[in-house]
Design a protein around this motif. Structure first.
Motif, short mmCIF file in Angstrom:
data_model
loop_
_atom_site.label_atom_id
_atom_site.label_comp_id
_atom_site.label_asym_id
_atom_site.label_seq_id
_atom_site.Cartn_x
_atom_site.Cartn_y
_atom_site.Cartn_z
N ARG A 28 0.86 -1.19 0.00
CA ARG A 28 0.00 0.00 0.00
C ARG A 28 0.90 1.24 0.00
N ILE A 29 0.90 1.96 -1.13
CA ILE A 29 1.76 3.13 -1.30
C ILE A 29 0.89 4.38 -1.26
N THR A 30 1.19 5.28 -0.35
CA THR A 30 0.48 6.55 -0.28
C THR A 30 1.20 7.58 -1.15
N THR A 31 0.45 8.21 -2.04
CA THR A 31 1.07 9.15 -2.98
C THR A 31 0.06 10.22 -3.37
N PHE B 229 2.84 -2.91 -12.20
CA PHE B 229 2.41 -3.99 -13.09
C PHE B 229 3.59 -4.48 -13.93
N ASP B 230 4.35 -3.54 -14.47
CA ASP B 230 5.48 -3.90 -15.31
C ASP B 230 6.54 -4.68 -14.52
N LEU B 231 6.60 -4.44 -13.21
CA LEU B 231 7.58 -5.12 -12.35
C LEU B 231 7.10 -6.51 -11.93
N GLY B 232 5.83 -6.83 -12.21
CA GLY B 232 5.35 -8.17 -11.89
C GLY B 232 4.27 -8.25 -10.84
N ALA B 233 3.67 -7.13 -10.46
CA ALA B 233 2.57 -7.17 -9.51
C ALA B 233 1.42 -8.00 -10.07
N LEU B 234 0.74 -8.74 -9.20
CA LEU B 234 -0.37 -9.58 -9.63
C LEU B 234 -1.62 -8.77 -9.93
N SER B 235 -1.83 -7.71 -9.17
CA SER B 235 -2.96 -6.80 -9.40
C SER B 235 -2.63 -5.47 -8.76
N VAL B 236 -3.24 -4.42 -9.29
CA VAL B 236 -3.02 -3.07 -8.74
C VAL B 236 -4.34 -2.30 -8.81
N SER B 237 -4.66 -1.56 -7.76
CA SER B 237 -5.82 -0.69 -7.74
C SER B 237 -5.46 0.61 -7.05
N ILE B 238 -6.32 1.61 -7.22
CA ILE B 238 -6.09 2.92 -6.61
C ILE B 238 -7.30 3.26 -5.75
N GLU B 239 -7.05 3.68 -4.52
CA GLU B 239 -8.11 4.00 -3.58
C GLU B 239 -7.92 5.41 -3.03
N ASP B 240 -8.99 5.94 -2.46
CA ASP B 240 -8.94 7.21 -1.75
C ASP B 240 -8.23 6.99 -0.42
N ALA B 241 -7.17 7.74 -0.16
CA ALA B 241 -6.45 7.60 1.10
C ALA B 241 -7.31 7.96 2.30
N ALA B 242 -8.37 8.73 2.07
CA ALA B 242 -9.26 9.14 3.15
C ALA B 242 -10.50 8.27 3.25
N ALA B 243 -10.53 7.14 2.54
CA ALA B 243 -11.71 6.26 2.55
C ALA B 243 -12.04 5.84 3.97
N GLY B 244 -13.34 5.89 4.29
CA GLY B 244 -13.80 5.50 5.62
C GLY B 244 -13.73 6.60 6.65
N THR B 245 -13.31 7.81 6.24
CA THR B 245 -13.25 8.95 7.16
C THR B 245 -14.20 10.04 6.68
N ASP B 246 -14.35 11.08 7.48
CA ASP B 246 -15.21 12.20 7.10
C ASP B 246 -14.69 12.93 5.87
N ALA B 247 -13.40 12.74 5.55
CA ALA B 247 -12.80 13.42 4.40
C ALA B 247 -12.92 12.62 3.11
N GLU B 248 -13.55 11.45 3.17
CA GLU B 248 -13.71 10.64 1.97
C GLU B 248 -14.47 11.41 0.90
N TRP C 211 -8.84 12.55 -5.90
CA TRP C 211 -8.60 12.62 -4.47
C TRP C 211 -7.33 13.43 -4.20
N ASP C 212 -7.27 14.04 -3.02
CA ASP C 212 -6.07 14.78 -2.66
C ASP C 212 -4.89 13.84 -2.47
N LEU C 213 -5.15 12.71 -1.82
CA LEU C 213 -4.14 11.67 -1.67
C LEU C 213 -4.74 10.34 -2.10
N SER C 214 -3.95 9.51 -2.76
CA SER C 214 -4.39 8.20 -3.18
C SER C 214 -3.53 7.13 -2.51
N VAL C 215 -4.07 5.92 -2.47
CA VAL C 215 -3.31 4.76 -2.03
C VAL C 215 -3.27 3.78 -3.20
#
Length: 295
Positions: free
Chosen positions: A7-10, A23-42, A57-61
């Motif tokens: 989980r990389i915060t960026t 993905f190019d390095l061999g990851a099996l799957s990759v997705s992008i989420e809201d770093a604030a998911a589940g909070t009032d800032a979501e 989003w301001d920050l992604s994971v």
């Protein structure tokens, strides 16, 4: 077998590039989420098909599943180097192998639509055997009854189908609205979708529920008008399809439209108001269902 969940915060500017690099390095799957998911800032992000999303989003994971043998530290360093950014903050957890089918099923419980209408996955016992139960599993196409727009349309059908009406479900997805309409008493019912996979899912779901519905790709839909037309798609397609959908409704017939964000409702009412008189909108979680009668 186990996997490593990285989980990389960026900042959102670099999230997609990091995903591609992993993905190019061999990851099996990759997705992008809201770093604030589940909070009032979501912050929900919505977009129309074929159009870029104009907010992020301001920050992604960036969430990547790596093979157990891959070194996450080296993967993050290599991905950051590829993107041209400093080494980002990251965390790693181990994901143990498990019964993924059972885990997925556990996330889908029966959904109560109204006093008499339920959506029940086939692996569950119905909470109310005396109710009208639609047997539906997550599958090839959108529509399990859990999304607010689907829920609103189901409630509208339950409240407004008197019995025997001809009905068109335009953008049928899984076929859930057409199936529900038949279950609560609609007459001849047709479903339309642009996706051939939706045709497969809809036909299977109709057979599973013991209802007779004809499903078509748009160009194959027979000519004719209907007592009821329901379209749970999105605002831009609804705008483009307005003359066609209006032309499919008989004089005095009903239309129900959803997939519309609350702030987009006035625009849809203004367009379809050329043919229909609208009732007050029904809203849920920022989405609305609009219904009108054709003049």
């Amino acid at each position: 077998m186990s996997w490593q969940e990285l989980r990389i915060t960026t900042d959102s500017k670099h999230a997609e590039a990091l995903s591609d690099a992993l993905f190019d390095l061999g990851a099996l799957s990759v997705s992008i989420e809201d770093a604030a998911a589940g909070t009032d800032a979501e912050k929900p992000i919505f977009g129309e098909p074929g159009e870029p999303v104009d907010q992020m989003w301001d920050l992604s994971v960036v969430v990547a599943h790596l093979p157990d043998e891959m070194d996450p530290q080296l993967a993050v360093a290599a991905a950051a180097n590829t993107v041209g950014i400093d080494h980002p903050h990251f965390a790693v957890v181990t994901v143990e192998d498990q019964d993924w089918v059972r885990l997925t099923q556990s996330q889908f419980d029966p959904i109560r639509i109204s006093e008499r209408l339920w959506i029940t996955p086939t692996w569950h016992e119905s909470p109310n055997p005396d109710a009208i139960n639609i047997a539906l599993d997550p599958g090839l196409a959108f529509g399990t009854g859990s999304h607010p727009t689907t829920h609103l349309c189901l409630q509208w059908l339950d409240a407004n189908i008197a019995g025997g009406e001809t009905l068109l479900d335009y953008g049928c997805g899984s076929g859930i609205l057409a199936i529900a309409a038949k279950k609560v008493g609609a007459g001849q019912t047709h479903g339309v979708d642009i996706d051939p996979q939706a045709m497969i899912a809809s036909k299977q779901n109709a057979e599973q529920n013991g209802v007779e519905i004809d499903f078509f790709l748009p160009d194959a839909l027979p000519a004719g008008e209907y007592d009821v037309v329901v379209a749970n798609i999105l605002t831009n397609p609804l705008k483009a399809l307005a003359p066609m959908l209006a032309g499919r409704v008989k004089a005095g017939g009903r239309i129900a439209l959803s997939g519309i964000l609350a702030e987009q409702a006035d625009e849809i009412v203004a367009i379809y108001g050329a043919w229909f008189d609208f009732a007050p909108a029904k809203a849920s979680e920022g989405w609305v269902c609009l219904s009108g009668r054709k003049r």
